[in-house]
Design a protein around this motif. Sequence first.
Motif, PDB file in Angstrom:
ATOM      1  N   MET A   1      -1.322  -7.172  -4.968  1.00  0.00           N
ATOM      2  CA  MET A   1      -1.506  -5.828  -5.514  1.00  0.00           C
ATOM      3  C   MET A   1      -2.158  -4.954  -4.450  1.00  0.00           C
ATOM      4  O   MET A   1      -3.288  -5.226  -4.028  1.00  0.00           O
ATOM      5  N   LYS A   2      -1.453  -3.938  -4.006  1.00  0.00           N
ATOM      6  CA  LYS A   2      -2.009  -3.042  -2.988  1.00  0.00           C
ATOM      7  C   LYS A   2      -3.223  -2.306  -3.549  1.00  0.00           C
ATOM      8  O   LYS A   2      -3.200  -1.801  -4.677  1.00  0.00           O
ATOM      9  N   THR A   3      -4.255  -2.238  -2.727  1.00  0.00           N
ATOM     10  CA  THR A   3      -5.512  -1.637  -3.154  1.00  0.00           C
ATOM     11  C   THR A   3      -6.043  -0.722  -2.060  1.00  0.00           C
ATOM     12  O   THR A   3      -5.979  -1.051  -0.881  1.00  0.00           O
ATOM     13  N   TYR A   4      -6.546   0.433  -2.478  1.00  0.00           N
ATOM     14  CA  TYR A   4      -7.074   1.423  -1.541  1.00  0.00           C
ATOM     15  C   TYR A   4      -8.481   1.821  -1.973  1.00  0.00           C
ATOM     16  O   TYR A   4      -8.793   1.866  -3.167  1.00  0.00           O
ATOM     17  N   PHE A   5      -9.332   2.130  -1.003  1.00  0.00           N
ATOM     18  CA  PHE A   5     -10.625   2.750  -1.256  1.00  0.00           C
ATOM     19  C   PHE A   5     -10.531   4.201  -0.770  1.00  0.00           C
ATOM     20  O   PHE A   5     -10.135   4.446   0.372  1.00  0.00           O
ATOM     21  N   VAL A   6     -10.905   5.125  -1.635  1.00  0.00           N
ATOM     22  CA  VAL A   6     -10.771   6.549  -1.327  1.00  0.00           C
ATOM     23  C   VAL A   6     -12.071   7.263  -1.662  1.00  0.00           C
ATOM     24  O   VAL A   6     -12.646   7.069  -2.744  1.00  0.00           O
ATOM     25  N   ASP A   7     -12.563   8.081  -0.750  1.00  0.00           N
ATOM     26  CA  ASP A   7     -13.722   8.941  -1.022  1.00  0.00           C
ATOM     27  C   ASP A   7     -13.229  10.274  -1.569  1.00  0.00           C
ATOM     28  O   ASP A   7     -12.500  11.000  -0.882  1.00  0.00           O
ATOM     29  N   SER A   8     -13.610  10.586  -2.795  1.00  0.00           N
ATOM     30  CA  SER A   8     -13.110  11.775  -3.489  1.00  0.00           C
ATOM     31  C   SER A   8     -14.117  12.917  -3.470  1.00  0.00           C
ATOM     32  O   SER A   8     -15.325  12.703  -3.373  1.00  0.00           O
ATOM     33  N   PHE A   9     -13.576  14.126  -3.599  1.00  0.00           N
ATOM     34  CA  PHE A   9     -14.352  15.367  -3.605  1.00  0.00           C
ATOM     35  C   PHE A   9     -15.141  15.536  -2.309  1.00  0.00           C
ATOM     36  O   PHE A   9     -16.304  15.946  -2.302  1.00  0.00           O
ATOM     37  N   CYS A  22      -5.692   0.675  -7.459  1.00  0.00           N
ATOM     38  CA  CYS A  22      -4.855  -0.523  -7.438  1.00  0.00           C
ATOM     39  C   CYS A  22      -3.457  -0.155  -7.929  1.00  0.00           C
ATOM     40  O   CYS A  22      -3.308   0.425  -9.014  1.00  0.00           O
ATOM     41  N   ILE A  23      -2.451  -0.484  -7.139  1.00  0.00           N
ATOM     42  CA  ILE A  23      -1.061  -0.186  -7.498  1.00  0.00           C
ATOM     43  C   ILE A  23      -0.489  -1.386  -8.251  1.00  0.00           C
ATOM     44  O   ILE A  23      -0.279  -2.463  -7.682  1.00  0.00           O
ATOM     45  N   VAL A  24      -0.241  -1.203  -9.539  1.00  0.00           N
ATOM     46  CA  VAL A  24       0.201  -2.295 -10.403  1.00  0.00           C
ATOM     47  C   VAL A  24       1.725  -2.309 -10.463  1.00  0.00           C
ATOM     48  O   VAL A  24       2.352  -1.330 -10.878  1.00  0.00           O
ATOM     49  N   GLU A  25       2.328  -3.418 -10.035  1.00  0.00           N
ATOM     50  CA  GLU A  25       3.782  -3.579 -10.110  1.00  0.00           C
ATOM     51  C   GLU A  25       4.199  -4.189 -11.441  1.00  0.00           C
ATOM     52  O   GLU A  25       5.208  -3.812 -12.029  1.00  0.00           O
ATOM     53  N   ASN A  26       3.432  -5.154 -11.916  1.00  0.00           N
ATOM     54  CA  ASN A  26       3.700  -5.814 -13.190  1.00  0.00           C
ATOM     55  C   ASN A  26       2.450  -5.748 -14.058  1.00  0.00           C
ATOM     56  O   ASN A  26       1.324  -5.688 -13.544  1.00  0.00           O
ATOM     57  N   ASP A  27       2.637  -5.764 -15.373  1.00  0.00           N
ATOM     58  CA  ASP A  27       1.500  -5.672 -16.282  1.00  0.00           C
ATOM     59  C   ASP A  27       0.506  -6.803 -16.028  1.00  0.00           C
ATOM     60  O   ASP A  27       0.899  -7.957 -15.816  1.00  0.00           O
ATOM     61  N   ILE A  28      -0.774  -6.457 -16.047  1.00  0.00           N
ATOM     62  CA  ILE A  28      -1.819  -7.467 -15.943  1.00  0.00           C
ATOM     63  C   ILE A  28      -2.772  -7.306 -17.116  1.00  0.00           C
ATOM     64  O   ILE A  28      -2.860  -6.234 -17.726  1.00  0.00           O
ATOM     65  N   GLU A  29      -3.497  -8.350 -17.432  1.00  0.00           N
ATOM     66  CA  GLU A  29      -4.384  -8.340 -18.583  1.00  0.00           C
ATOM     67  C   GLU A  29      -5.602  -7.450 -18.346  1.00  0.00           C
ATOM     68  O   GLU A  29      -6.040  -7.263 -17.210  1.00  0.00           O
TER      69      GLU A  29
END
Length: 265
Positions: A1-9, A22-29
């Motif tokens: 699952m591709k994951t990014y950290f982003v500083d916002s504002f 987190c970019i979800v390709e398939n459903d996760i619990e």
Amino acid sequence: MKTYFVDSFTNEKFKGNPAAVCIVENDIEEKAMQNIATEIGFSETAFIKKISDNSYSIRFFTPKMEIPLCGHATLASSKIIFDTTSLTKIVFVNINNVELVIEKSGTKIKMQFPVYETEEIEVPQNMLTALGINEIVNKRYSPNNKIILIEIKDTKTLADLRPDFLSLVNSYEGINGVLVTAQSESIDFDFHYRYFWPWAGTNEDPVTGGIQTFLTKYWATKLNKNKLNAFQSSARTGKMNTELNDNKVFIYGEAVTVFEGVFKN
């Protein structure tokens, strides 16, 4: 699952409010999403999944629980989608089926959020003592957000607050957080604010966009203007522009990606 950290504002790394995307390709619990958010430890982690060409589902988890709406994690998610696709306008759908319309606006990202009303509330003295507040100007409550709003008289007092978080949690039940705000003395901003939420997330959120669902209307009414500049006087600091228009609030902000990786199963 591709994951990014982003500083916002913010337009600087290591400023503003960090969110994980987190970019979800398939459903996760839900349990897995909560475990990931707790492991990362940011105030929010967003999980986004593509629904159609320009629409995505989005869910937000703090290290403690799922919440329905988060401004800075929405901004972070938008930043990633705009940077990795050719899209210039997208729609997020949250857990409550609220649609959040997002589009590029010059160097900034423009987010459309709903507007929520506030109502009167009594704030106990032990909450004010825990916050370190001696005098207040006004107090309101946002039932949609489960957040208490306290206005105080000046921004220096606001910046100097050092809450006793254990006493703060014990001072009230059934809320997500307390927002403390003050009118700005600077020509660069209209109001300052800080958000404390040890009930549902971290002790203090560095930069909070979701509270603009009620805070923008509060200050727009008080200052008799619909375009406002906001400053969050946390340790990391952050700033945003907001606009009240036709019972919607538009939040303008920038974001910077600081990390890209893969979360392994």
